[in-house]
Enzyme design. Structure first.
Site, PDB file in Angstrom:
ATOM      1  CB  SER A  27      -0.954   0.013   1.386  1.00 35.22           C
ATOM      2  OG  SER A  27      -0.178   0.026   2.547  1.00 35.22           O
ATOM      3  CG  ASN A 113      -4.610  -4.739  12.757  1.00 34.27           C
ATOM      4  OD1 ASN A 113      -3.714  -4.602  11.965  1.00 34.27           O
ATOM      5  ND2 ASN A 113      -4.807  -5.680  13.301  1.00 34.27           N
ATOM      6  CB  THR A 158     -40.921  24.169 -11.128  1.00 40.06           C
ATOM      7  OG1 THR A 158     -41.767  24.642 -11.971  1.00 40.06           O
ATOM      8  CG2 THR A 158     -40.661  25.079 -10.063  1.00 40.06           C
ATOM      9  CG  HIS A 159     -41.920  20.507 -13.744  1.00 39.33           C
ATOM     10  ND1 HIS A 159     -42.088  19.437 -13.440  1.00 39.33           N
ATOM     11  CD2 HIS A 159     -42.520  21.483 -12.799  1.00 39.33           C
ATOM     12  CE1 HIS A 159     -42.859  19.596 -12.406  1.00 39.33           C
ATOM     13  NE2 HIS A 159     -43.209  20.565 -12.118  1.00 39.33           N
ATOM     14  CB  SER A 286     -14.654  22.525 -30.042  1.00 39.33           C
ATOM     15  OG  SER A 286     -14.603  21.705 -31.131  1.00 39.33           O
ATOM     16  CE  LYS A 292     -19.623  24.234 -28.572  1.00 38.32           C
ATOM     17  NZ  LYS A 292     -19.653  22.680 -28.814  1.00 38.32           N
ATOM     18  CG  ASN A 294     -17.138  23.503 -25.420  1.00 39.93           C
ATOM     19  OD1 ASN A 294     -18.114  23.805 -25.993  1.00 39.93           O
ATOM     20  ND2 ASN A 294     -16.178  22.543 -26.267  1.00 39.93           N
ATOM     21  CD  GLU A 299     -19.184  20.285 -20.556  1.00 40.36           C
ATOM     22  OE1 GLU A 299     -19.513  19.521 -21.416  1.00 40.36           O
ATOM     23  OE2 GLU A 299     -18.764  21.329 -20.958  1.00 40.36           O
ATOM     24  CE1 TYR A 326      -6.481  -3.277   8.947  1.00 40.63           C
ATOM     25  CE2 TYR A 326      -5.736  -5.483   8.716  1.00 40.63           C
ATOM     26  CZ  TYR A 326      -5.660  -4.132   8.166  1.00 40.63           C
ATOM     27  OH  TYR A 326      -5.145  -3.879   7.305  1.00 40.63           O
ATOM     28  CD  GLN A 331      -3.133  -2.549   2.236  1.00 42.09           C
ATOM     29  OE1 GLN A 331      -2.422  -2.945   3.145  1.00 42.09           O
ATOM     30  NE2 GLN A 331      -2.685  -2.884   0.737  1.00 42.09           N
ATOM     31  CE  LYS A 334      -4.618   2.547   4.105  1.00 42.93           C
ATOM     32  NZ  LYS A 334      -5.547   1.782   5.004  1.00 42.93           N
TER      33      LYS A 334
HETATM   34  N1  ARG Z   1      -1.549  -1.255   5.215  1.00 40.87           N
HETATM   35  C1  ARG Z   1      -2.428  -1.520   6.253  1.00 40.87           C
HETATM   36  C2  ARG Z   1      -3.666  -0.991   5.943  1.00 40.87           C
HETATM   37  O1  ARG Z   1      -3.728  -0.132   5.244  1.00 40.87           O
HETATM   38  C3  ARG Z   1      -1.704  -1.392   7.411  1.00 40.87           C
HETATM   39  C4  ARG Z   1      -2.276  -2.459   8.482  1.00 40.87           C
HETATM   40  C5  ARG Z   1      -1.809  -3.755   8.370  1.00 40.87           C
HETATM   41  N2  ARG Z   1      -2.150  -4.518   9.361  1.00 40.87           N
HETATM   42  C6  ARG Z   1      -2.060  -5.985   9.225  1.00 40.87           C
HETATM   43  N3  ARG Z   1      -2.406  -6.644  10.089  1.00 40.87           N
HETATM   44  N4  ARG Z   1      -1.324  -6.431   8.191  1.00 40.87           N
HETATM   45  O2  ARG Z   1      -4.854  -1.520   6.349  1.00 40.87           O
END
Ligand code: ARG
Length: 466
Positions: A27, A113, A158-159, A286, A292, A294, A299, A326, A331, A334
């Site tokens: 990650s 975790n 409206t509409h 364009s 044009k 735009n 948009e 967990y 993961q 994020k």
């Molecule tokens: N990269 C992991 C995440 O974003 C961190 C936690 C990992 N924990 C584990 N027990 N492998 O969730």
């Protein structure tokens, strides 16, 4: 054991993960943006370990110095991230331990975790403050545009059919209201982001005598009264992503509001409406049609709402089948949270800039708002004031509209005799309702688009946003 194997595999594992496994599970490519908050959390944890005697002063000092040096290197772009170390937590810790032997003590009573839950909360707290600032800027931009064009009237729709006249400012202030509710939702969510999970360990806390309150205070996890905010269940703490869902939900609604504003802008910029002119710098051309111009910013603002809504769906789907506690699935949270933040922040910023560079075409607005049919309801109200039941008045005015259509003239050009031919209750003063200025002066209920009320609302917002 290969040299760059993550510490999480040391001891137990005979082999480093295969290259494709490492690529699939890493990650670091996206969670590295949590580095500041990861280091902040580690500094607080180290300070606490020192307080409870698990680190000597010399060890704690060395860790603080080591983390500080790493932070400076990351900031300068000189830090070497290693994908084989999986994530931001292990990259920083491994490098710290390489430099400072005491670094090996830092993970006492901590798991990735609770660490990742902490990092995400710390990160989101900061992002929320920045996002709120940008929403307020957009609100200010909308108020400024309304004030600059305070006497411009447009048809309200409206509409998507012309309905009744409103001040342009009234229309713009509708978005200010929506954005205010967005801010309230983000602030409300903030109180649930602002809770410290550190000390929950992997799932079950620790046998070591941590001082969780001390850490929470150090990291600013306190409520408005200064009371420390701590998670109260270690299992919930490591698997809870409600705060991320709430953020993505509030973000999705904000994105929907921005999309609606964008749609109005797109309509208004069309030759058919012609209410506004967006500055060249905020439009695009364009590749084929030389004439044009735009409204691509609007948009894209409209289009990007799709991914923000998608992020919310992805998060909810991600969570729905997870057993306690967990699971690595988490993961995946994020990138959804990051994408929502990045997307809504840039969209808000660009919409603000575009609106600041947009001119109102007042003659076109006046021509559209001058359509007397927009005041047909006022004519019905005229009859109601004479005691006629509204349903009957509605019917009478409907007949007036049909007559005008048949005669091929606008409503306000009908003669007294023609009105009388429809209903004897129409007096000589009936046509007076088509005086737009007077009509707008009459709409002074709280929240109505009347002249005084809109001025009052503009003043209220100016004051509130200053
Ligand atoms: N990269 C992991 C995440 O974003 C961190 C936690 C990992 N924990 C584990 N027990 N492998 O969730």
């Amino acid at each position: 054991m290969k040299k760059n194997s993550p510490v999480s595999r040391s001891g137990r594992f005979a082999h480093a993960p295969g290259a494709d496994v490492a690529r699939f599970t890493e990650s670091i490519s996206f969670d590295r943006r949590l580095w500041r908050h990861d280091i902040l959390g580690s500094l607080a944890h180290a300070t606490m370990l020192r307080k409870i005697g698990l680190l000597s002063k010399a060890e704690a000092d060395a860790i603080v110095r080591g983390l500080d040096a790493i932070a400076r290197e990351i900031k300068a772009g000189k830090f070497k991230w290693k994908p084989e170390l999986e994530d931001v937590h292990m990259n920083i810790e491994a490098e710290l331990t390489r430099r400072v032997p005491a670094g090996a003590k830092l993970h006492a009573a901590r798991s990735r975790n609770d660490q990742v839950a902490l990092d995400l909360r710390l990160w989101l707290r900061d992002e929320l403050v920045l996002l709120l600032g940008e929403i307020v800027d957009l609100q200010r931009g909308l108020v400024a545009l309304g004030e600059k064009n305070a006497d411009v009237l447009i048809p309200g729709y409206t509409h998507l059919q012309r309905a009744q006249p409103v001040y342009l400012a009234h229309h713009l202030l509708a978005y200010v209201e929506m954005l205010e509710r967005d801010c309230e939702r983000f602030w409300d969510g903030y109180s649930r982001v602002n809770v410290c999970p550190l000390g929950s360990g992997a799932i079950a806390g620790s046998t070591l005598p941590l001082d969780r309150v001390f850490v929470a205070k150090l990291l600013g996890f306190v409520d408005v009264h200064g009371r420390p905010q701590l998670t109260q269940n270690s299992m919930d703490a490591v698997s809870d992503r409600d705060f991320a869902v709430e953020f993505c939900a509030a973000g999705a609604l904000l994105a929907v509001h921005l999309s609606r504003l964008a749609e109005d802008v797109i309509l208004w910029a069309s030759a058919e409406f012609n209410f506004i002119k967006i500055a060249d710098a905020y439009t695009t051309g364009s590749s084929l049609m030389p004439q044009k111009k735009n409204p691509d910013i609007a948009e894209l603002a409209r289009g990007k709402s799709g991914r923000v809504i998608g992020n919310l769906m992805a998060l909810l789907t991600l969570l729905k089948g997870l057993p306690m506690t967990y699971n690595r699935d988490l993961q995946e949270d994020k990138e959804r949270v990051f994408d929502t933040t990045d997307t809504v922040r840039t969209t808000v910023r660009l919409m603000t800039a575009m609106l600041r560079n947009t001119k109102i075409n007042s003659p076109a607005c006046a021509a559209a708002a001058g359509d007397p049919a927009l005041l047909a309801t006022d004519l019905a109200d005229y009859l109601v004031k004479k005691g006629m039941p509204f349903r009957q008045a509605h019917h009478a005015v409907g007949a007036v509209v049909a007559l005008a259509e048949k005669l091929g003239k606008p409503l306000n050009r009908l003669t007294f005799a023609e009105l009388q031919s429809v209903d004897k209750n129409f007096g000589r003063d009936a046509l007076g309702v088509f005086d737009l200025k007077r009509a707008m002066a009459k709409r002074n209920l709280i929240g109505a688009p009347g002249t005084k009320e809109v001025a009052k609302q503009l003043a209220r917002w100016r004051e509130q946003l200053s």
